[in-house]
Design an enzyme around this catalytic site. Sequence first.
Site, PDB file in Angstrom:
ATOM      1  N   CYS A 164       0.811  -1.213   0.000  1.00 39.43           N
ATOM      2  CA  CYS A 164       0.000   0.000   0.000  1.00 39.43           C
ATOM      3  C   CYS A 164       0.855   1.279   0.000  1.00 39.43           C
ATOM      4  CB  CYS A 164      -0.974   0.030   1.170  1.00 39.43           C
ATOM      5  SG  CYS A 164      -2.249   1.274   0.851  1.00 39.43           S
TER       6      CYS A 164
ATOM      7  N   CYS B  82      -6.012   2.157  -4.536  1.00 40.95           N
ATOM      8  CA  CYS B  82      -5.481   2.735  -3.316  1.00 40.95           C
ATOM      9  C   CYS B  82      -6.403   3.870  -2.866  1.00 40.95           C
ATOM     10  CB  CYS B  82      -4.069   3.254  -3.584  1.00 40.95           C
ATOM     11  SG  CYS B  82      -3.185   3.616  -2.074  1.00 40.95           S
TER      12      CYS B  82
HETATM   13  P1  FAD Z   1      -0.758 -10.682   3.908  1.00 41.61           P
HETATM   14  O1  FAD Z   1      -2.206 -10.386   3.966  1.00 41.61           O
HETATM   15  O2  FAD Z   1       0.166  -9.794   4.658  1.00 41.61           O
HETATM   16  O3  FAD Z   1      -0.580 -12.195   4.381  1.00 41.61           O
HETATM   17  C1  FAD Z   1       0.647 -12.883   4.420  1.00 41.61           C
HETATM   18  C2  FAD Z   1       0.485 -14.053   5.377  1.00 41.61           C
HETATM   19  O4  FAD Z   1       1.608 -14.914   5.247  1.00 41.61           O
HETATM   20  C3  FAD Z   1       0.428 -13.610   6.835  1.00 41.61           C
HETATM   21  O5  FAD Z   1      -0.722 -14.137   7.437  1.00 41.61           O
HETATM   22  C4  FAD Z   1       1.701 -14.178   7.439  1.00 41.61           C
HETATM   23  O6  FAD Z   1       1.548 -14.582   8.782  1.00 41.61           O
HETATM   24  C5  FAD Z   1       1.969 -15.370   6.525  1.00 41.61           C
HETATM   25  N1  FAD Z   1       3.392 -15.761   6.489  1.00 41.61           N
HETATM   26  C6  FAD Z   1       4.493 -14.984   6.487  1.00 41.61           C
HETATM   27  N2  FAD Z   1       5.601 -15.733   6.453  1.00 41.61           N
HETATM   28  C7  FAD Z   1       5.185 -17.016   6.407  1.00 41.61           C
HETATM   29  C8  FAD Z   1       5.875 -18.271   6.369  1.00 41.61           C
HETATM   30  N3  FAD Z   1       7.194 -18.355   6.354  1.00 41.61           N
HETATM   31  N4  FAD Z   1       5.129 -19.421   6.333  1.00 41.61           N
HETATM   32  C9  FAD Z   1       3.754 -19.361   6.342  1.00 41.61           C
HETATM   33  N5  FAD Z   1       3.074 -18.202   6.380  1.00 41.61           N
HETATM   34  C10 FAD Z   1       3.782 -17.046   6.420  1.00 41.61           C
HETATM   35  N6  FAD Z   1      -4.652  -2.594   0.508  1.00 41.61           N
HETATM   36  C11 FAD Z   1      -5.755  -2.098  -0.144  1.00 41.61           C
HETATM   37  O7  FAD Z   1      -6.218  -2.688  -1.116  1.00 41.61           O
HETATM   38  N7  FAD Z   1      -6.363  -0.942   0.245  1.00 41.61           N
HETATM   39  C12 FAD Z   1      -5.909  -0.240   1.310  1.00 41.61           C
HETATM   40  O8  FAD Z   1      -6.477   0.793   1.657  1.00 41.61           O
HETATM   41  C13 FAD Z   1      -4.764  -0.724   2.027  1.00 41.61           C
HETATM   42  N8  FAD Z   1      -4.268  -0.045   3.077  1.00 41.61           N
HETATM   43  C14 FAD Z   1      -3.228  -0.571   3.806  1.00 41.61           C
HETATM   44  C15 FAD Z   1      -2.773   0.127   4.915  1.00 41.61           C
HETATM   45  C16 FAD Z   1      -1.753  -0.405   5.698  1.00 41.61           C
HETATM   46  C17 FAD Z   1      -1.258   0.384   6.874  1.00 41.61           C
HETATM   47  C18 FAD Z   1      -1.211  -1.683   5.385  1.00 41.61           C
HETATM   48  C19 FAD Z   1      -0.152  -2.303   6.263  1.00 41.61           C
HETATM   49  C20 FAD Z   1      -1.637  -2.369   4.260  1.00 41.61           C
HETATM   50  C21 FAD Z   1      -2.638  -1.824   3.455  1.00 41.61           C
HETATM   51  N9  FAD Z   1      -3.091  -2.457   2.295  1.00 41.61           N
HETATM   52  C22 FAD Z   1      -4.158  -1.950   1.584  1.00 41.61           C
HETATM   53  C23 FAD Z   1      -2.310  -3.582   1.740  1.00 41.61           C
HETATM   54  C24 FAD Z   1      -2.904  -4.957   1.990  1.00 41.61           C
HETATM   55  O9  FAD Z   1      -3.200  -5.156   3.340  1.00 41.61           O
HETATM   56  C25 FAD Z   1      -1.909  -6.010   1.501  1.00 41.61           C
HETATM   57  O10 FAD Z   1      -1.499  -5.700   0.196  1.00 41.61           O
HETATM   58  C26 FAD Z   1      -2.550  -7.392   1.503  1.00 41.61           C
HETATM   59  O11 FAD Z   1      -2.884  -7.762   2.810  1.00 41.61           O
HETATM   60  C27 FAD Z   1      -1.599  -8.409   0.867  1.00 41.61           C
HETATM   61  O12 FAD Z   1      -2.076  -9.706   1.009  1.00 41.61           O
HETATM   62  P2  FAD Z   1      -1.073 -10.943   1.066  1.00 41.61           P
HETATM   63  O13 FAD Z   1      -1.900 -12.155   1.173  1.00 41.61           O
HETATM   64  O14 FAD Z   1      -0.074 -10.842  -0.017  1.00 41.61           O
HETATM   65  O15 FAD Z   1      -0.227 -10.705   2.408  1.00 41.61           O
END
Ligand code: FAD
Length: 450
Positions: free
Chosen positions: A192, A371
Amino acid sequence: MIYKLAFKNFKLAFPILHTAKLSTTPLNRDKHNCKLLIVGGGTGGCAVAAKFAKSLNKKNLVILEPSEHHYYQPLFTLIGGGVGSVETARRNEKDVLPKNSVWIQDQAAEFIPKANVVHTTGGHTIEYDYLLIAVGLDLRYDKIPGLLDALSRPGGVCSNYSPKYVDRTFEALSVLDGGNAIFTFPNSPVKCPGAPQKICYLVDHYLRLNKKREKVNIMYNTSLPVIFGVKKYADALWKVCKERDINVNLRTNLISIDSDKQQAMFENLDKPDIKTIVEYSMLHVTPPMSTPECLNQNKDLTNEAGFVDVDKSTLQHLRYPNIFAIGDCSSSPNSKTAAAAAAQSAVVYENLSAVMKGQEPQNTYDGYASCPLITGYDKCILAEFDYNLNPLETFPFSQDRELYSMYFLKKNLMPPLYWHLMLNGYWNGPAPFRKLMHLELNGKKEKLIT
Ligand code: FAD
Ligand code: UQ1
């Protein structure tokens, strides 16, 4: 008052329980095998797991995820601004994973793609036919000397990015009464990329509402050479900064913090010899980020930057056709957001299903990311764009303006949409609505766009 900035109890923040229930003994304690292994039960992992849970047998769908809790991270911006509590963004992991799946509460330690095996920190060995990597980005607070120390005590240093620290932001804001309030954007890829500046606008608005704005100098110090990657929205954001008297310093990177003196040191990325020390009353830090080490050390799976090396259209791994990636850890060069993961979830599901049937992946991802750039407690610019950084807007009007409706969407509509639709596999992004609205209004569009 619409600004219900409830002062919160200064509760202890909740750490992400990456090490919960883990043993460090590297024994082959349990052997598992499954058709589909999903590593990471965050936004992307849960969305795709929900889709496959409708067709696969329970034992054939394994999710490897260490955390007890799942967070809706997009709410962290509002929570940092004093709107809502961290509990509203949290669910038990067991409640967001599909019932028709097996959850191994452990952490991937090593990927061995040639053998179709993942080893875990706790000593499990999981064999799979197909693998989806969804481990997101790690927050590297440790990379900035003095930062972890500053975050462990009072003194104005805060960060919306982690559930462990997000409460500190409003604590710092509530007592801010003068001096410099500094907001940083690190010299690394981030999730983000709008979030580091959204909190800056909330702080500006809060200070104005509380008649303290003229006492505080607000700085947005970003490592990037631009305020935002998409010109249309960058133009709108420059205007906002000018109007609100926010000083934007480009190519300015936080390198260390001295919390005893309440000083932060920045480098100019174009002239690395130039270092500047600035005193702060409030310092909101967006930490450097990287993919988890178990991934970025695996050269077989990742590109030079440590991201899973996938085809940016099909999201299939470039060397291992039985492996896909979704979300923040993928090499697809989109802006890393939950909105992007939503759009990717349908592509991954369709393409992985095709590969499972011995067919070629046909579905393509266009790089859609969104965003919601909150610019105050009642306004937001909803940025939506594709791989080419061209706007890809849902609504039939130009979205480069601050609107209450977009704030309402972000605050009130997106959370239930996330919990009830996306995590149950029913939300693939707003593309159908965009097509519908732009088709239906095609004749009238020119009038609507000003
Ligand atoms: P995540 O949701 O972070 O999940 C990754 C998972 O992998 C976690 O549960 C973690 O525990 C697990 N993991 C890590 N390492 C390992 C391992 N070795 N083995 C097994 N599991 C593991 N997005 C929007 O669309 N709109 C917004 O307004 C927005 N605002 C945001 C504001 C903030 C402050 C933040 C921090 C993020 C924001 N985002 C927003 C971004 C969004 O939250 C992320 O892009 C999204 O969560 C990504 O999803 P993901 O599944 O890739 O990762
Ligand atoms: C979106 O699809 C999404 O994924 C769930 C988000 O993450 C929380 C968003 O913030 C946004 C804005 C979208 C896009 C949705 C619409 C209705 C434009």
